[in-house]
Every structure is written in structure tokens, then in C-alpha cells.
Scaffold this motif. Structure first.
Motif, short mmCIF file in Angstrom:
data_model
loop_
_atom_site.label_atom_id
_atom_site.label_comp_id
_atom_site.label_asym_id
_atom_site.label_seq_id
_atom_site.Cartn_x
_atom_site.Cartn_y
_atom_site.Cartn_z
N LEU A 126 -2.01 -13.31 -6.35
CA LEU A 126 -3.40 -13.23 -5.92
C LEU A 126 -3.56 -12.19 -4.82
O LEU A 126 -4.49 -11.37 -4.85
CB LEU A 126 -3.85 -14.61 -5.41
N VAL A 127 -2.65 -12.18 -3.86
CA VAL A 127 -2.69 -11.20 -2.78
C VAL A 127 -2.55 -9.79 -3.35
O VAL A 127 -3.28 -8.86 -2.96
CB VAL A 127 -1.59 -11.48 -1.73
N GLU A 168 -8.92 0.13 -4.82
CA GLU A 168 -9.75 0.83 -5.81
C GLU A 168 -11.17 1.05 -5.29
O GLU A 168 -11.80 2.07 -5.60
CB GLU A 168 -9.79 0.02 -7.11
N LEU A 169 -11.67 0.09 -4.52
CA LEU A 169 -13.04 0.17 -4.01
C LEU A 169 -13.12 0.93 -2.69
O LEU A 169 -14.23 1.25 -2.22
CB LEU A 169 -13.61 -1.23 -3.82
N GLY A 170 -11.98 1.20 -2.07
CA GLY A 170 -11.97 1.84 -0.77
C GLY A 170 -12.51 0.95 0.34
O GLY A 170 -13.11 1.43 1.30
N GLU A 171 -12.27 -0.35 0.19
CA GLU A 171 -12.78 -1.32 1.15
C GLU A 171 -11.64 -1.94 1.95
O GLU A 171 -10.55 -2.18 1.42
CB GLU A 171 -13.54 -2.45 0.41
N PRO A 172 -11.88 -2.23 3.24
CA PRO A 172 -10.83 -2.88 4.04
C PRO A 172 -10.71 -4.35 3.67
O PRO A 172 -11.68 -4.98 3.22
CB PRO A 172 -11.36 -2.73 5.47
N GLY A 173 -9.53 -4.90 3.84
CA GLY A 173 -9.32 -6.31 3.57
C GLY A 173 -9.64 -7.15 4.79
O GLY A 173 -9.35 -6.76 5.92
N ALA A 194 -3.74 -12.99 3.66
CA ALA A 194 -3.11 -11.84 3.00
C ALA A 194 -2.30 -11.03 3.99
O ALA A 194 -1.21 -10.53 3.65
CB ALA A 194 -4.18 -10.97 2.34
N GLN A 195 -2.81 -10.90 5.21
CA GLN A 195 -2.03 -10.21 6.24
C GLN A 195 -0.74 -10.97 6.54
O GLN A 195 0.34 -10.39 6.66
CB GLN A 195 -2.85 -10.07 7.52
N GLY A 196 -0.87 -12.30 6.65
CA GLY A 196 0.31 -13.11 6.90
C GLY A 196 1.33 -13.02 5.80
O GLY A 196 2.55 -13.04 6.05
#
Length: 305
Positions: free
Chosen positions: A267-268, A277-282, A287-289
Motif C-alpha cells: 500500500l505504501v 506520478e501526480l507530482g504531489e507531496p505525501g 508511510a514516513q515511518g
């Protein structure tokens, strides 16, 4: 393990404010990847006018590419009986019928008053036929134009005879300004003061309360919560609305029965690829962890020691 259902709404709410959208084929790939991981339900698009929300203009093409079995786990945003009829003709069986509790936001979003939208609900229910239709109440807590929303007005609409026949009611923190106490209180009131229905909570993380609010909703009786990959999203008709609560954060905390360290890792990785793909920040802390070097923790993506 949690019995609450998570609905991923990346392909609807998550794409409303991005500068570019995945291709139709890529959207279908994302749908199938999420379903394969075990995500029980998805919102895959909107019947809103394509010129107003261009990133969702190909919703019916996405629907056409999915099988009836896949569509049984997918929802489409609608706001008029005509929306319902056109979507149903293409095979949609799950409809999220949306209106705003705040009259000012309903006019900005749908071009009519809340009462006018309520008048259309019975025809929308009839148009859904044997499909499932849920009542979605945007701006249940605050309005970008009028400020705080009276909880009694949410209860009034959820209890209105015109909404009889909707199987679910979705309480939305459209601006992400609610607190856990407010969310728990309103969900509890909807559960005890309105007709028995499955209750959903749709939250945003604008003020950093998305995860806490979702957990408060579940504790108060919500049966499902919405989220998007990486916390994508926002409402183009609600100034100040930013991204949703991240799917990764909610599943990590709720631990639904389909989630394992392996499916979480996948999932991550899916989320990261979509965001790139979208050029968007997470915006997902989980997910960082997962990218930490704490390899002894089974939920990280690091090699095990």
C-alpha cells in the motif's frame, strides 16, 4: 483487528485539487491494486460536470472498464437524480448522494439551496433502484462561508423524511476543522437520534486532527471511515479545505483484518508511486515511518536484521 471498514476515496476526493490526473487506464490499475490488497470499498469518481472538476471527467470511462464484481465495491459521487440515472445506466450500483448542511456551501458547490437539494433526494433514491444509496452531508461541522454549523441542523437533515430510503449517512468534516470531541458527539447523536443506518465519517487533516477524528468517529459508532492515499484531496468549492486523512495512517492504526505487514508495504509503495506520478507531496506519517531503518519492527519496509 478492527471491524470498521475503510473506504479509500483517492480517485474522487483525492483528485479534486491536483494539477493533473492519472489516465483512465491508470485509474483502473489503481482501483484493481487497492481491491487486490483487500481494501473493502473505494470511491472511484464523480458525476460532477467535467468542466468544473476536470480531473474526474472520465469517471464513466473508468466505470466502463470495471467488471460488475469490481463495481459492487465501488462508489460514485452524485448530487442529482439525473446523476444517479446516468451512472446506473453504466453499471454503477453504489451512489454517494451529497448535499451540504450549510446553505452557503451548497449554493457554491451545487448551485442551489440545501432545501432544494433535499427535495431531490426521493427521486435520487428511486433512480438508484436496487442499488445502495447513501446520504452524504458535507460541511457537517464548519462552513467556509458561514463558520460553525449547528449540530441540530445535521440531525434535522439526517432525520428528514425525504432521506428515508438511504442506507448510510456520511458525516463530513469538509474543512478538517473539527475536533475529536465534536466528532464523537455528533456521530453519537446521529446514531441515537436519527433512523438506524450505517454511519460513515469523512474527515480532512487540514488542522492535523484527521486520524484522531476518525478514531473518535469509530468509537462513537461509525461503521466506516474515508481516507486517501498519502492524504491527497480537498474541495475546490470550499476555501481552506486541504487533504484528506491518509489511508496509510488510518489502516496502520485501525488494523483491519485484511492488513498485514506485507499488504501495508504494498500500500505504501502504491501510494508513493501515485504521488510521484501526480507530482504531489505525501502527507502520511505512517508511510514516513515505514521508510525508517528500524528493521526489527515488522511494519517497516527495511530488511529484517
Amino acid at each position: 483487528m478492527s471491524t470498521v471498514e475503510l473506504r479509500d476515496v483517492t480517485l474522487r476526493d483525492g483528485l479534486q485539487l491536483v494539477g493533473r490526473a492519472p489516465s483512465t487506464a491508470r485509474k483502473v490499475e489503481i482501483v484493481r491494486a487497492l481491491l487486490a490488497l483487500g481494501v473493502p470499498s473505494l470511491e472511484i469518481g464523480s458525476m460532477a460536470r467535467g468542466d468544473l472538476v476536470p480531473t474526474l471527467a472520465d469517471t464513466l470511462e473508468v466505470v466502463d472498464a470495471l467488471t460488475p464484481e469490481e463495481l459492487r465495491r465501488c462508489w460514485v459521487w452524485v448530487a442529482t437524480p439525473g446523476h444517479v440515472r446516468r451512472a446506473a445506466e453504466r453499471g454503477v450500483v453504489n451512489f454517494q448522494y451529497c448535499l451540504s448542511v450549510s446553505d452557503a456551501h451548497n449554493r457554491a458547490n451545487l448551485g442551489r439551496s440545501t432545501e432544494q437539494s433535499l427535495d431531490t433526494v426521493p427521486d435520487g433514491i428511486a433512480a438508484a433502484g436496487t442499488g445502495r444509496i447513501q446520504l452524504c452531508l458535507a460541511t457537517s461541522f464548519t462552513c467556509p462561508f458561514d463558520g460553525p454549523v449547528d449540530p441540530d441542523e445535521v440531525i434535522r437533515i439526517a432525520d428528514d423524511p425525504r432521506t428515508a430510503g438511504t442506507q448510510d449517512v456520511v458525516v463530513c468534516d469538509t474543512l478538517g476543522q473539527a475536533t475529536p470531541v465534536e466528532v464523537g458527539s455528533l456521530i453519537s447523536r446521529v446514531r441515537t437520534e436519527t433512523p438506524e443506518r450505517r454511519i460513515g465519517f469523512h474527515g480532512h487533516d487540514t488542522w492535523g486532527q484527521g486520524v484522531a477524528n476518525a478514531h473518535a468517529a469509530v468509537a462513537a459508532g461509525a461503521g466506516f471511515v474515508d481516507a486517501t492515499l498519502g492524504g491527497l484531496g480537498g474541495c475546490p468549492f470550499a476555501p481552506g479545505a486541504s487533504g484528506n486523512t491518509a489511508t496509510e495512517d488510518l489502516v496502520f492504526g485501525l488494523r483491519p483484518d485484511w492488513l498485514t505487514p506485507q499488504t501495508f508495504a504494498e500500500l505504501v509503495q502504491l501510494s508513493e508511486s501515485v504521488l510521484a506520478e501526480l507530482g504531489e507531496p505525501g502527507g502520511s506519517k505512517a508511510a514516513q515511518g515505514a521508510r525508517s531503518t528500524a528493521g526489527a519492527f515488522p511494519w517497516t519496509l527495511s530488511p529484517r536484521p
